[in-house]
Scaffold this motif. Structure first.
Motif, PDB file in Angstrom:
ATOM      1  N   VAL A 123     -52.779 -19.885  53.005  1.00 23.35           N
ATOM      2  CA  VAL A 123     -53.150 -20.482  54.280  1.00 23.35           C
ATOM      3  C   VAL A 123     -52.075 -20.179  55.324  1.00 23.35           C
ATOM      4  O   VAL A 123     -50.888 -20.240  55.037  1.00 23.35           O
ATOM      5  N   ASN A 124     -52.546 -19.877  56.526  1.00 24.59           N
ATOM      6  CA  ASN A 124     -51.668 -19.608  57.650  1.00 24.59           C
ATOM      7  C   ASN A 124     -52.129 -20.451  58.824  1.00 24.59           C
ATOM      8  O   ASN A 124     -53.329 -20.495  59.112  1.00 24.59           O
ATOM      9  N   LEU A 125     -51.211 -21.143  59.508  1.00 21.50           N
ATOM     10  CA  LEU A 125     -51.538 -21.889  60.712  1.00 21.50           C
ATOM     11  C   LEU A 125     -51.130 -21.053  61.916  1.00 21.50           C
ATOM     12  O   LEU A 125     -49.984 -20.608  62.005  1.00 21.50           O
ATOM     13  N   ILE A 126     -52.077 -20.849  62.832  1.00 20.11           N
ATOM     14  CA  ILE A 126     -51.831 -20.052  64.026  1.00 20.11           C
ATOM     15  C   ILE A 126     -52.091 -20.939  65.233  1.00 20.11           C
ATOM     16  O   ILE A 126     -53.227 -21.372  65.459  1.00 20.11           O
ATOM     17  N   ARG A 127     -51.045 -21.210  65.983  1.00 21.27           N
ATOM     18  CA  ARG A 127     -51.186 -22.109  67.137  1.00 21.27           C
ATOM     19  C   ARG A 127     -51.986 -21.417  68.249  1.00 21.27           C
ATOM     20  O   ARG A 127     -51.677 -20.301  68.647  1.00 21.27           O
ATOM     21  N   ILE A 128     -52.996 -22.126  68.739  1.00 19.45           N
ATOM     22  CA  ILE A 128     -53.795 -21.657  69.867  1.00 19.45           C
ATOM     23  C   ILE A 128     -53.136 -22.211  71.126  1.00 19.45           C
ATOM     24  O   ILE A 128     -52.993 -23.428  71.264  1.00 19.45           O
ATOM     25  N   THR A 129     -52.739 -21.331  72.035  1.00 17.88           N
ATOM     26  CA  THR A 129     -52.045 -21.769  73.248  1.00 17.88           C
ATOM     27  C   THR A 129     -52.805 -21.422  74.524  1.00 17.88           C
ATOM     28  O   THR A 129     -52.379 -21.813  75.606  1.00 17.88           O
ATOM     29  N   GLU A 130     -53.898 -20.703  74.397  1.00 17.45           N
ATOM     30  CA  GLU A 130     -54.699 -20.308  75.552  1.00 17.45           C
ATOM     31  C   GLU A 130     -56.158 -20.669  75.309  1.00 17.45           C
ATOM     32  O   GLU A 130     -56.701 -20.366  74.244  1.00 17.45           O
ATOM     33  N   PRO A 131     -56.817 -21.276  76.300  1.00 24.28           N
ATOM     34  CA  PRO A 131     -58.234 -21.607  76.121  1.00 24.28           C
ATOM     35  C   PRO A 131     -59.139 -20.383  76.028  1.00 24.28           C
ATOM     36  O   PRO A 131     -60.300 -20.504  75.670  1.00 24.28           O
ATOM     37  N   THR A 132     -58.594 -19.209  76.299  1.00 23.97           N
ATOM     38  CA  THR A 132     -59.368 -17.969  76.204  1.00 23.97           C
ATOM     39  C   THR A 132     -59.230 -17.294  74.837  1.00 23.97           C
ATOM     40  O   THR A 132     -59.831 -16.246  74.610  1.00 23.97           O
ATOM     41  N   ASP A 133     -58.484 -17.901  73.927  1.00 26.06           N
ATOM     42  CA  ASP A 133     -58.301 -17.334  72.587  1.00 26.06           C
ATOM     43  C   ASP A 133     -59.676 -17.118  71.948  1.00 26.06           C
ATOM     44  O   ASP A 133     -60.519 -18.015  71.951  1.00 26.06           O
ATOM     45  N   ILE A 134     -59.896 -15.940  71.371  1.00 33.41           N
ATOM     46  CA  ILE A 134     -61.221 -15.592  70.841  1.00 33.41           C
ATOM     47  C   ILE A 134     -61.647 -16.490  69.679  1.00 33.41           C
ATOM     48  O   ILE A 134     -62.838 -16.637  69.421  1.00 33.41           O
ATOM     49  N   ARG A 135     -60.714 -17.104  68.988  1.00 35.00           N
ATOM     50  CA  ARG A 135     -61.045 -17.991  67.862  1.00 35.00           C
ATOM     51  C   ARG A 135     -61.535 -19.360  68.332  1.00 35.00           C
ATOM     52  O   ARG A 135     -62.201 -20.078  67.584  1.00 35.00           O
ATOM     53  N   LEU A 136     -61.215 -19.717  69.572  1.00 37.11           N
ATOM     54  CA  LEU A 136     -61.442 -21.083  70.024  1.00 37.11           C
ATOM     55  C   LEU A 136     -62.910 -21.486  70.029  1.00 37.11           C
ATOM     56  O   LEU A 136     -63.234 -22.614  69.648  1.00 37.11           O
ATOM     57  N   MET A 146     -48.936 -31.088  71.898  1.00 31.67           N
ATOM     58  CA  MET A 146     -50.144 -30.993  71.073  1.00 31.67           C
ATOM     59  C   MET A 146     -50.229 -29.590  70.473  1.00 31.67           C
ATOM     60  O   MET A 146     -50.124 -28.602  71.185  1.00 31.67           O
ATOM     61  N   TYR A 147     -50.414 -29.552  69.188  1.00 34.05           N
ATOM     62  CA  TYR A 147     -50.526 -28.276  68.464  1.00 34.05           C
ATOM     63  C   TYR A 147     -51.955 -28.134  67.968  1.00 34.05           C
ATOM     64  O   TYR A 147     -52.373 -28.842  67.053  1.00 34.05           O
ATOM     65  N   PHE A 148     -52.704 -27.250  68.600  1.00 38.15           N
ATOM     66  CA  PHE A 148     -54.060 -26.931  68.158  1.00 38.15           C
ATOM     67  C   PHE A 148     -53.922 -25.654  67.331  1.00 38.15           C
ATOM     68  O   PHE A 148     -53.604 -24.599  67.855  1.00 38.15           O
ATOM     69  N   ASN A 149     -54.153 -25.770  66.024  1.00 38.28           N
ATOM     70  CA  ASN A 149     -53.934 -24.651  65.114  1.00 38.28           C
ATOM     71  C   ASN A 149     -55.230 -24.152  64.503  1.00 38.28           C
ATOM     72  O   ASN A 149     -56.044 -24.947  64.023  1.00 38.28           O
ATOM     73  N   ALA A 150     -55.381 -22.838  64.508  1.00 42.43           N
ATOM     74  CA  ALA A 150     -56.422 -22.209  63.705  1.00 42.43           C
ATOM     75  C   ALA A 150     -55.868 -22.105  62.296  1.00 42.43           C
ATOM     76  O   ALA A 150     -54.687 -21.795  62.106  1.00 42.43           O
ATOM     77  N   ILE A 151     -56.701 -22.376  61.314  1.00 46.35           N
ATOM     78  CA  ILE A 151     -56.310 -22.181  59.919  1.00 46.35           C
ATOM     79  C   ILE A 151     -56.953 -20.881  59.461  1.00 46.35           C
ATOM     80  O   ILE A 151     -58.169 -20.707  59.588  1.00 46.35           O
ATOM     81  N   GLU A 152     -56.130 -19.974  58.976  1.00 44.86           N
ATOM     82  CA  GLU A 152     -56.652 -18.740  58.393  1.00 44.86           C
ATOM     83  C   GLU A 152     -56.282 -18.711  56.920  1.00 44.86           C
ATOM     84  O   GLU A 152     -55.167 -19.076  56.544  1.00 44.86           O
ATOM     85  N   THR A 153     -57.222 -18.287  56.119  1.00 46.40           N
ATOM     86  CA  THR A 153     -57.002 -18.153  54.682  1.00 46.40           C
ATOM     87  C   THR A 153     -57.243 -16.698  54.323  1.00 46.40           C
ATOM     88  O   THR A 153     -58.354 -16.197  54.485  1.00 46.40           O
ATOM     89  N   ASN A 154     -56.190 -16.035  53.882  1.00 45.92           N
ATOM     90  CA  ASN A 154     -56.267 -14.608  53.565  1.00 45.92           C
ATOM     91  C   ASN A 154     -56.900 -13.825  54.713  1.00 45.92           C
ATOM     92  O   ASN A 154     -57.758 -12.974  54.522  1.00 45.92           O
ATOM     93  N   GLY A 155     -56.486 -14.157  55.943  1.00 46.06           N
ATOM     94  CA  GLY A 155     -56.952 -13.452  57.124  1.00 46.06           C
ATOM     95  C   GLY A 155     -58.312 -13.879  57.654  1.00 46.06           C
ATOM     96  O   GLY A 155     -58.785 -13.342  58.650  1.00 46.06           O
ATOM     97  N   VAL A 156     -58.962 -14.863  57.019  1.00 48.21           N
ATOM     98  CA  VAL A 156     -60.293 -15.321  57.438  1.00 48.21           C
ATOM     99  C   VAL A 156     -60.151 -16.677  58.130  1.00 48.21           C
ATOM    100  O   VAL A 156     -59.519 -17.594  57.585  1.00 48.21           O
ATOM    101  N   LEU A 157     -60.737 -16.813  59.316  1.00 43.72           N
ATOM    102  CA  LEU A 157     -60.725 -18.085  60.031  1.00 43.72           C
ATOM    103  C   LEU A 157     -61.434 -19.129  59.174  1.00 43.72           C
ATOM    104  O   LEU A 157     -62.597 -18.969  58.818  1.00 43.72           O
TER     105      LEU A 157
END
Length: 175
Positions: A2-15, A47-58
């Motif tokens: 598992v990897n936590l990736i902080r989202i810092t922009e509302p334009t992030d494609i994962r959001l 506030m930390y809004f994090n995407a969780i990725e597992t083996n590169g998969v959201l």
């Protein structure tokens, strides 16, 4: 892994995918609207809004607040197809290792099998019930939504001060 990736922009494609999960996983009274959330991502460094990725998969999202004296764990959700892969467990293990100090979270009182399982899950991960009288404020209005329990990884003589800071910072100031 598992990897936590902080989202810092509302334009992030994962959001957009994560907002759909957020709306699916939490009832309306237990979440912000998308506009509020996007504004906080841009404007609130605590506030930390994090995407969780597992083996590169959201695979999910994890939102927490750094309140200086403690951490408030606000939302954790995993996409349905990724459930039962121990992703939530890996996130809790990660934060236990990387977020030193007191960690607090809200949980529904045990009223049925699901809520009992959730409380027991957090207990197995080192959390204990610290307050059963907490009333969750609304994300939108000056009303209390309902009774929740506060769980934490340790006891503190400052618990009521921390609870008031959660109510002020997370709910009232950031509408």
């Amino acid at each position: 892994m598992v990897n936590l990736i902080r989202i810092t922009e509302p334009t992030d494609i994962r959001l957009q995918k994560l907002l759909s999960l957020y709306e699916e996983a939490f009832p309306e009274e237990e979440r912000r609207n998308a506009k509020q959330l996007k504004r906080l991502i841009s404007e609130k460094p605590e506030m930390y809004f994090n995407a969780i990725e597992t083996n590169g998969v959201l695979s999910g999202l994890f939102i927490y607040w750094d309140m200086r004296d403690f951490y408030y764990l606000e939302h954790l959700a995993v996409f349905t197809p990724m459930r039962n892969l121990k992703i939530g467990q890996q996130v809790l293990d990660y934060i236990a290792e990387h977020l030193d100090g007191m960690r607090l979270l809200e949980v529904e009182p045990t009223t049925d099998e699901m809520t009992t399982r959730r409380v027991n899950y957090y207990r197995r991960n080192g959390y204990e019930i610290l307050d059963k009288t907490y009333m969750q404020p609304s994300y939108d209005e000056d009303i209390e939504v309902g009774n929740l329990w506060i769980m934490g990884n340790r006891k503190s003589g400052r618990l009521q001060e921390f609870i008031e800071r959660i109510k002020q910072v997370v709910y009232r100031e950031n509408r």
